[in-house]
Design an enzyme around this catalytic site. Structure first.
Site, mmCIF file in Angstrom:
data_model
loop_
_atom_site.group_PDB
_atom_site.id
_atom_site.type_symbol
_atom_site.label_atom_id
_atom_site.label_comp_id
_atom_site.label_asym_id
_atom_site.label_seq_id
_atom_site.Cartn_x
_atom_site.Cartn_y
_atom_site.Cartn_z
ATOM 1 N N PRO A 15 0.726 -1.326 -0.061
ATOM 2 C CA PRO A 15 0.030 0.100 0.016
ATOM 3 C C PRO A 15 0.925 1.334 0.003
ATOM 4 O O PRO A 15 1.846 1.430 0.613
ATOM 5 C CB PRO A 15 -0.782 0.002 1.302
ATOM 6 C CG PRO A 15 -0.241 -0.996 2.019
ATOM 7 C CD PRO A 15 0.443 -2.033 0.998
ATOM 8 N N ASN A 16 0.363 2.399 -0.586
ATOM 9 C CA ASN A 16 0.753 3.537 -0.906
ATOM 10 C C ASN A 16 2.132 3.886 -1.524
ATOM 11 O O ASN A 16 2.313 4.807 -1.900
ATOM 12 C CB ASN A 16 0.938 4.225 0.409
ATOM 13 C CG ASN A 16 -0.069 4.363 1.304
ATOM 14 O OD1 ASN A 16 -1.228 5.093 0.866
ATOM 15 N ND2 ASN A 16 -0.175 3.686 2.579
ATOM 16 N N ARG A 23 4.443 11.089 -2.228
ATOM 17 C CA ARG A 23 4.327 10.730 -1.073
ATOM 18 C C ARG A 23 5.277 11.198 -0.211
ATOM 19 O O ARG A 23 6.419 10.436 -0.279
ATOM 20 C CB ARG A 23 3.954 9.080 -1.002
ATOM 21 C CG ARG A 23 3.982 8.552 0.483
ATOM 22 C CD ARG A 23 4.249 7.121 0.305
ATOM 23 N NE ARG A 23 3.919 6.781 1.609
ATOM 24 C CZ ARG A 23 4.178 5.426 2.065
ATOM 25 N NH1 ARG A 23 4.691 4.521 1.220
ATOM 26 N NH2 ARG A 23 3.812 4.987 3.273
ATOM 27 N N TYR A 28 10.560 9.492 1.274
ATOM 28 C CA TYR A 28 10.512 8.302 0.299
ATOM 29 C C TYR A 28 11.274 8.716 -0.989
ATOM 30 O O TYR A 28 11.311 8.037 -1.956
ATOM 31 C CB TYR A 28 8.902 7.897 0.000
ATOM 32 C CG TYR A 28 8.532 7.022 1.299
ATOM 33 C CD1 TYR A 28 8.903 5.829 1.587
ATOM 34 C CD2 TYR A 28 7.649 7.733 1.963
ATOM 35 C CE1 TYR A 28 8.690 5.248 2.644
ATOM 36 C CE2 TYR A 28 7.257 7.100 3.210
ATOM 37 C CZ TYR A 28 7.444 5.635 3.613
ATOM 38 O OH TYR A 28 7.058 5.207 4.586
ATOM 39 N N ASN A 79 8.155 -5.553 -1.363
ATOM 40 C CA ASN A 79 7.842 -4.344 -0.582
ATOM 41 C C ASN A 79 6.378 -4.408 0.050
ATOM 42 O O ASN A 79 5.581 -3.903 -0.491
ATOM 43 C CB ASN A 79 8.296 -3.218 -1.075
ATOM 44 C CG ASN A 79 8.442 -2.162 0.072
ATOM 45 O OD1 ASN A 79 8.014 -2.311 1.395
ATOM 46 N ND2 ASN A 79 9.081 -0.846 -0.425
ATOM 47 N N ALA A 82 3.223 -1.086 4.547
ATOM 48 C CA ALA A 82 2.915 -0.996 5.859
ATOM 49 C C ALA A 82 2.624 -2.368 6.527
ATOM 50 O O ALA A 82 2.555 -2.800 7.588
ATOM 51 C CB ALA A 82 1.518 -0.197 5.875
ATOM 52 N N HIS A 85 4.782 -4.941 8.770
ATOM 53 C CA HIS A 85 4.709 -5.002 10.175
ATOM 54 C C HIS A 85 3.325 -5.373 10.758
ATOM 55 O O HIS A 85 3.243 -5.633 11.991
ATOM 56 C CB HIS A 85 4.668 -3.214 10.940
ATOM 57 C CG HIS A 85 5.560 -2.405 9.870
ATOM 58 N ND1 HIS A 85 6.893 -2.845 9.845
ATOM 59 C CD2 HIS A 85 5.257 -1.216 8.920
ATOM 60 C CE1 HIS A 85 7.373 -1.865 9.047
ATOM 61 N NE2 HIS A 85 6.475 -0.950 8.569
ATOM 62 N N ASP A 92 2.445 -15.759 5.520
ATOM 63 C CA ASP A 92 1.883 -17.251 5.356
ATOM 64 C C ASP A 92 1.759 -17.439 3.878
ATOM 65 O O ASP A 92 2.375 -18.699 3.198
ATOM 66 C CB ASP A 92 0.256 -17.414 5.624
ATOM 67 C CG ASP A 92 0.306 -17.538 7.174
ATOM 68 O OD1 ASP A 92 1.468 -17.570 7.710
ATOM 69 O OD2 ASP A 92 -0.617 -17.792 7.913
ATOM 70 N N GLU A 103 13.263 -9.034 0.717
ATOM 71 C CA GLU A 103 12.482 -8.047 1.102
ATOM 72 C C GLU A 103 13.186 -6.616 0.767
ATOM 73 O O GLU A 103 14.369 -6.353 1.332
ATOM 74 C CB GLU A 103 12.262 -8.271 2.732
ATOM 75 C CG GLU A 103 11.435 -7.254 3.571
ATOM 76 C CD GLU A 103 11.323 -7.269 4.880
ATOM 77 O OE1 GLU A 103 11.937 -8.469 5.406
ATOM 78 O OE2 GLU A 103 10.855 -6.530 5.607
ATOM 79 N N HIS A 105 13.174 -2.351 1.451
ATOM 80 C CA HIS A 105 12.272 -1.163 1.975
ATOM 81 C C HIS A 105 13.094 0.171 1.285
ATOM 82 O O HIS A 105 14.339 0.104 1.226
ATOM 83 C CB HIS A 105 12.276 -0.926 3.391
ATOM 84 C CG HIS A 105 11.345 -1.968 4.029
ATOM 85 N ND1 HIS A 105 10.237 -2.289 3.754
ATOM 86 C CD2 HIS A 105 11.798 -3.292 4.372
ATOM 87 C CE1 HIS A 105 9.368 -3.332 4.444
ATOM 88 N NE2 HIS A 105 10.469 -3.878 4.683
ATOM 89 N N ARG A 112 13.194 4.241 12.062
ATOM 90 C CA ARG A 112 12.117 5.041 12.119
ATOM 91 C C ARG A 112 11.324 4.609 13.379
ATOM 92 O O ARG A 112 11.983 4.058 14.416
ATOM 93 C CB ARG A 112 11.420 4.860 10.983
ATOM 94 C CG ARG A 112 12.043 5.218 9.718
ATOM 95 C CD ARG A 112 11.253 4.965 8.470
ATOM 96 N NE ARG A 112 10.049 5.821 8.175
ATOM 97 C CZ ARG A 112 9.194 5.566 7.679
ATOM 98 N NH1 ARG A 112 9.353 4.819 6.399
ATOM 99 N NH2 ARG A 112 8.119 6.184 7.534
ATOM 100 N N ARG A 116 7.573 0.302 13.356
ATOM 101 C CA ARG A 116 8.121 -0.233 11.696
ATOM 102 C C ARG A 116 9.288 -1.098 12.116
ATOM 103 O O ARG A 116 10.097 -1.714 11.108
ATOM 104 C CB ARG A 116 8.694 0.880 10.970
ATOM 105 C CG ARG A 116 7.591 1.986 10.674
ATOM 106 C CD ARG A 116 8.005 2.947 9.707
ATOM 107 N NE ARG A 116 7.009 4.217 9.757
ATOM 108 C CZ ARG A 116 6.071 4.312 9.319
ATOM 109 N NH1 ARG A 116 5.670 3.401 8.048
ATOM 110 N NH2 ARG A 116 5.188 5.382 8.945
HETATM 111 C C1 DHK Z 1 7.080 1.580 3.154
HETATM 112 C C2 DHK Z 1 5.857 2.024 3.698
HETATM 113 O O1 DHK Z 1 5.000 2.134 3.141
HETATM 114 C C3 DHK Z 1 6.003 1.886 4.970
HETATM 115 O O2 DHK Z 1 4.890 1.547 5.809
HETATM 116 C C4 DHK Z 1 7.065 1.156 5.894
HETATM 117 C C5 DHK Z 1 8.413 1.005 3.526
HETATM 118 C C6 DHK Z 1 8.416 1.278 5.394
HETATM 119 C C7 DHK Z 1 9.511 1.522 2.754
HETATM 120 O O3 DHK Z 1 10.538 2.083 3.296
HETATM 121 O O4 DHK Z 1 9.699 1.192 1.590
HETATM 122 O O5 DHK Z 1 7.172 1.162 7.115
#
Ligand code: DHK
Length: 157
Positions: A15-16, A23, A28, A79, A82, A85, A92, A103, A105, A112, A116
């Site tokens: 998400p996001n 954002r 980011y 990735n 959110a 966490h 699963d 993984e 990020h 942070r 997180r």
């Molecule tokens: C991206 C997110 O959207 C956060 O919720 C994570 C992660 C970290 C990133 O750093 O890519 O906590």
């Protein structure tokens, strides 16, 4: 692994991440997901690998994509954003897929907020790449291809 076709890697984003660039840019960065995918695609081409991409803001869609990745891909770069966490379901599904995963990020969650610092997938992935922005996706691709090639070579020995 099919040597003629090349290794197939699925990139999954949570998400996001569809609004990257817009954002919290100070956190980011300004790079968009399309920019990151472009760099990954170029790296994959020079490695002779095939890549596919999927982003969703919905946990169940990520679960379903992991389920259907079984036998269709050789590895996953994920990735979970959110969901990293919180999501036992994604953990699963990753285990169900049986696929080696890296993984990624963009930020370094260890630097942070406390919430997180927990990753529900960190102990079921091959490795983690954090805190180097979008470049981490290309690094993850190269690391996963190296891992798969080594495993493949070991399997043939
Ligand atoms: C991206 C997110 O959207 C956060 O919720 C994570 C992660 C970290 C990133 O750093 O890519 O906590």
């Amino acid at each position: 692994m099919n040597r003629k076709r090349g290794l197939r890697i699925l990139f999954l984003d949570g998400p996001n991440l569809n609004v990257l660039g817009d954002r919290e840019p100070s956190m980011y960065g300004r790079e968009t997901l399309a920019d990151i995918r472009g760099a990954v695609t170029a790296a994959a081409r020079s490695e002779g690998a095939t890549v596919a991409f999927f982003q969703s803001n919905h946990e169940g869609e990520i679960v379903e994509r992991l389920q259907s990745a079984k036998r269709r891909f050789d590895g996953v770069v994920i990735n979970p954003a959110a969901y990293t966490h919180t999501s036992v379901a994604i953990r699963d599904a990753l285990l169900y897929s049986g696929l080696p995963a890296i993984e990624v990020h963009l930020t370094n969650p260890a630097r942070r907020e406390e919430f997180r610092k927990v990753s529900l997938v960190e102990d079921v992935v091959v490795g983690r790449i954090c805190g180097v922005g979008g470049y981490g996706y290309t690094l993850a691709l190269l690391a996963l291809l190296r891992h798969l090639r080594r495993e493949g070579a070991r399997g043939q020995a």
